[in-house]
Design an enzyme around this catalytic site. Sequence first.
Site, PDB file in Angstrom:
ATOM      1  N   GLU A  76       5.651  25.204  17.524  1.00  0.00           N
ATOM      2  CA  GLU A  76       4.987  24.086  16.822  1.00  0.00           C
ATOM      3  C   GLU A  76       5.517  22.739  17.314  1.00  0.00           C
ATOM      4  OE1 GLU A  76       2.482  24.744  15.331  1.00  0.00           O
ATOM      5  OE2 GLU A  76       2.774  26.845  14.766  1.00  0.00           O
TER       6      GLU A  76
HETATM    7  C1  FAD Z   1       7.778  33.366  19.563  1.00  0.00           C
HETATM    8  C2  FAD Z   1       6.781  32.305  19.886  1.00  0.00           C
HETATM    9  C3  FAD Z   1       5.658  32.162  19.082  1.00  0.00           C
HETATM   10  C4  FAD Z   1       4.698  31.205  19.409  1.00  0.00           C
HETATM   11  N1  FAD Z   1       3.545  31.122  18.682  1.00  0.00           N
HETATM   12  C5  FAD Z   1       2.521  30.357  19.140  1.00  0.00           C
HETATM   13  C6  FAD Z   1       1.224  30.422  18.552  1.00  0.00           C
HETATM   14  O1  FAD Z   1       1.003  31.158  17.571  1.00  0.00           O
HETATM   15  N2  FAD Z   1       0.219  29.691  19.102  1.00  0.00           N
HETATM   16  C7  FAD Z   1       0.418  28.880  20.181  1.00  0.00           C
HETATM   17  O2  FAD Z   1      -0.531  28.246  20.629  1.00  0.00           O
HETATM   18  N3  FAD Z   1       1.647  28.771  20.756  1.00  0.00           N
HETATM   19  C8  FAD Z   1       2.688  29.490  20.268  1.00  0.00           C
HETATM   20  N4  FAD Z   1       3.929  29.416  20.869  1.00  0.00           N
HETATM   21  C9  FAD Z   1       4.127  28.494  21.966  1.00  0.00           C
HETATM   22  C10 FAD Z   1       5.055  27.333  21.595  1.00  0.00           C
HETATM   23  O3  FAD Z   1       4.417  26.451  20.708  1.00  0.00           O
HETATM   24  C11 FAD Z   1       5.516  26.677  22.887  1.00  0.00           C
HETATM   25  O4  FAD Z   1       6.379  27.589  23.541  1.00  0.00           O
HETATM   26  C12 FAD Z   1       6.216  25.354  22.653  1.00  0.00           C
HETATM   27  O5  FAD Z   1       5.316  24.394  22.164  1.00  0.00           O
HETATM   28  C13 FAD Z   1       6.872  24.807  23.915  1.00  0.00           C
HETATM   29  O6  FAD Z   1       6.015  24.859  25.013  1.00  0.00           O
HETATM   30  P1  FAD Z   1       6.521  25.546  26.371  1.00  0.00           P
HETATM   31  O7  FAD Z   1       7.079  26.875  26.012  1.00  0.00           O
HETATM   32  O8  FAD Z   1       5.457  25.497  27.375  1.00  0.00           O
HETATM   33  O9  FAD Z   1       7.733  24.659  26.838  1.00  0.00           O
HETATM   34  P2  FAD Z   1       7.614  23.363  27.782  1.00  0.00           P
HETATM   35  O10 FAD Z   1       6.547  22.481  27.286  1.00  0.00           O
HETATM   36  O11 FAD Z   1       7.574  23.800  29.195  1.00  0.00           O
HETATM   37  O12 FAD Z   1       9.021  22.661  27.484  1.00  0.00           O
HETATM   38  C14 FAD Z   1      10.238  22.970  28.172  1.00  0.00           C
HETATM   39  C15 FAD Z   1      11.288  21.918  27.800  1.00  0.00           C
HETATM   40  O13 FAD Z   1      10.837  20.626  28.206  1.00  0.00           O
HETATM   41  C16 FAD Z   1      10.820  19.732  27.110  1.00  0.00           C
HETATM   42  N5  FAD Z   1       9.671  18.836  27.229  1.00  0.00           N
HETATM   43  C17 FAD Z   1       8.404  19.148  27.590  1.00  0.00           C
HETATM   44  N6  FAD Z   1       7.628  18.058  27.527  1.00  0.00           N
HETATM   45  C18 FAD Z   1       8.402  17.037  27.112  1.00  0.00           C
HETATM   46  C19 FAD Z   1       8.191  15.671  26.846  1.00  0.00           C
HETATM   47  N7  FAD Z   1       6.975  15.111  26.978  1.00  0.00           N
HETATM   48  N8  FAD Z   1       9.232  14.919  26.408  1.00  0.00           N
HETATM   49  C20 FAD Z   1      10.468  15.463  26.252  1.00  0.00           C
HETATM   50  N9  FAD Z   1      10.732  16.745  26.503  1.00  0.00           N
HETATM   51  C21 FAD Z   1       9.715  17.541  26.916  1.00  0.00           C
HETATM   52  C22 FAD Z   1      10.727  20.605  25.872  1.00  0.00           C
HETATM   53  O14 FAD Z   1      11.258  19.943  24.737  1.00  0.00           O
HETATM   54  C23 FAD Z   1      11.545  21.818  26.291  1.00  0.00           C
HETATM   55  O15 FAD Z   1      12.910  21.580  26.043  1.00  0.00           O
HETATM   56  C24 FAD Z   1       4.908  30.344  20.517  1.00  0.00           C
HETATM   57  C25 FAD Z   1       6.068  30.474  21.305  1.00  0.00           C
HETATM   58  C26 FAD Z   1       6.975  31.456  21.018  1.00  0.00           C
HETATM   59  C27 FAD Z   1       8.165  31.619  21.921  1.00  0.00           C
END
Ligand code: FAD
Length: 592
Positions: free
Chosen positions: A434
């Site tokens: 989230e």
């Molecule tokens: C168990 C689990 C359940 C989930 N459930 C759902 C679900 O039901 N529906 C759904 O749609 N998604 C779901 N997700 C996805 C989840 O919301 C994302 O994993 C999360 O939003 C982070 O995105 P990412 O994994 O691509 O990380 P990335 O966006 O690649 O981020 C990697 C790192 O970079 C940082 N970062 C990225 N962009 C910025 C920025 N602009 N400024 C500063 N820092 C930044 C982040 O803070 C993080 O530390 C789930 C994930 C997991 C692991």
Amino acid sequence: MSNFNPPLEDIRFVLHELLDVPAIQALPGHGDTGPELIDAVLEEAGKFAAQVLAPLNRSGDTVGNQWHAGEVTTAPGFKEAYRQYCESGWNALPFPSQWGGQGLPAIVSSPVSELVMSANLSFSLCPMLTSGAVSALLLVGSDHLQKTFLPKMVAGSWTGTMNLTEPQAGSDLALVRTRAEPEGDHYRLHGQKIFITYGEQDFTDNIVHLVLARLPDAPEGVKGISLFVVPKFLVNADGSLGARNDVRCASLEHKLGIHASPTAVLNYGEKDGAIGYLVGEANHGLEYMFIMMNEARYFVGVQGIAISERALQQASAYAHERLQGKDLADPRGPTAPIARHPDVRRMLLTMRAITEANRSLSMTLAALLDQAHAGNAEALALAEFLIPIHKGWATEAANEVTSLGVQVHGGMGFIEETGAAQHLRDARITAIYEGTTAIQANDLIGRKTARDGGAVAKALAAQIRASIEAIGASEDADLKVIKTRLESALADFETCVAHVAGHFKSDMAAVHAGSVPYLQLSGLVCGGWQMARAAAVARRKLDAGQGDAGFHAAKLKTARFYADHLLTRVAGLKEIVLSGSSAVLDYPEERL
Ligand SMILES: Cc1cc2nc3c(=O)[nH]c(=O)nc-3n(C[C@H](O)[C@H](O)[C@H](O)COP(=O)(O)OP(=O)(O)OC[C@H]3O[C@@H](n4cnc5c(N)ncnc54)[C@H](O)[C@@H]3O)c2cc1C
């Protein structure tokens, strides 16, 4: 056997002593929510959580879900618990009576959710996601979509999911690629969504996916994203289930924690395209998804508090049983329980102070959401300011609290059979999904602080100052310290608000470098505000000889601990916000 004690005394204290329950009850749409009913609902929720859900928490962690040929078998006991959950009416609690709900305000549904989440975080995710989907359909779904899906989703007979994430689109949803091709009165979706919580399960015979996708002629970026309802099974005109839709669960993820919550890879349109129905207007999908996300962000913050409470209870019980070393006050005496050692006391009090402060903030926020829902614009603005703080800080704090929970157990904390490690593993995700803490902090510095020149932040500061003044002069030594430390932390918060609002445009990278410290500092100050209010009430009750003196004396001391050990962190965080950026930004990227 359950090892979860619902923290009803603290929840009731916040509800009845710190919130204006009659004012919330008087808002339209809440029906009969008198204090007796609220207490009865909380009592029953506590029993359900402790007796039905908590006993499944450990087996859910060890056994988890099984995937076979696109079908999922959930952890033993979960399906039956879900049936009981819905039959007892818990799923329908917050929704409007028009759709079969009970219309209870967020000040009730939020602590009920906390109890469910404490007992079994993995289980709680399913109703949480359904609730977000229901809220989106209530606000922007057409009559037809509402009639087709809402009664079943409110009852819990069908669950809801939220499909944003794709392999290349996580924090940055501008990168969403799932396609939606128009075809008559519906669309055909093609693409892959990953990490979808309860994207497949065996609780119900249908699943209602809310999916972000792009129309063929959509503009680039976030302005070209639309929202679709894609049911697992299509629904016939008479409401019965029709053909299987072209959405399949390709696999489940193996995760660090929340093992009993199935996290699915969903493939849309492997054959002809999954049939989906547009929600609201085309290209406004992200806006609508924010309805779900705001609610989900609020409830993920509550998850942080819930898992902190669970870790606290377990650590506290262990600290009273485990005998090691001597009591410093009685060095020749018998071996003492570790709860006598000052450092173990410090750890337990850190856990307690953070948990109680954040619970009180979350319920104050719930009251604001109730008022906002009834059209109060001021309450809405304040709630929107507080949501990223609550989500970001309560979940980061849960990582600290559950880690302390392991530490209190010593080596046994690292051993899985103790159960303390599960809380740490389960808590870890709350600061990631989230929107990670950084994404919450970006929202806080940009949309919530800089955009209005810090106006809402200043209104919050004024409320905190009014609470300090309302405490008045007191001879109580603890209250005096609590007030002084809160005044100082509040001044630091105001300095940071002015800094963020003043430099956001001119020195964007520098302000971003301090965004998470600013969020943490804001969370600590809001928690201090809540604890100061609680301390003042506790002192009054003690003086008047009212209520449970043991509870009130402990509350006062917890607030004093919060002031001395947590509010004092604010001054250091302020320095980072004001002058920590060059150390972050000047470092050579290739050596990071
Ligand atoms: C168990 C689990 C359940 C989930 N459930 C759902 C679900 O039901 N529906 C759904 O749609 N998604 C779901 N997700 C996805 C989840 O919301 C994302 O994993 C999360 O939003 C982070 O995105 P990412 O994994 O691509 O990380 P990335 O966006 O690649 O981020 C990697 C790192 O970079 C940082 N970062 C990225 N962009 C910025 C920025 N602009 N400024 C500063 N820092 C930044 C982040 O803070 C993080 O530390 C789930 C994930 C997991 C692991």
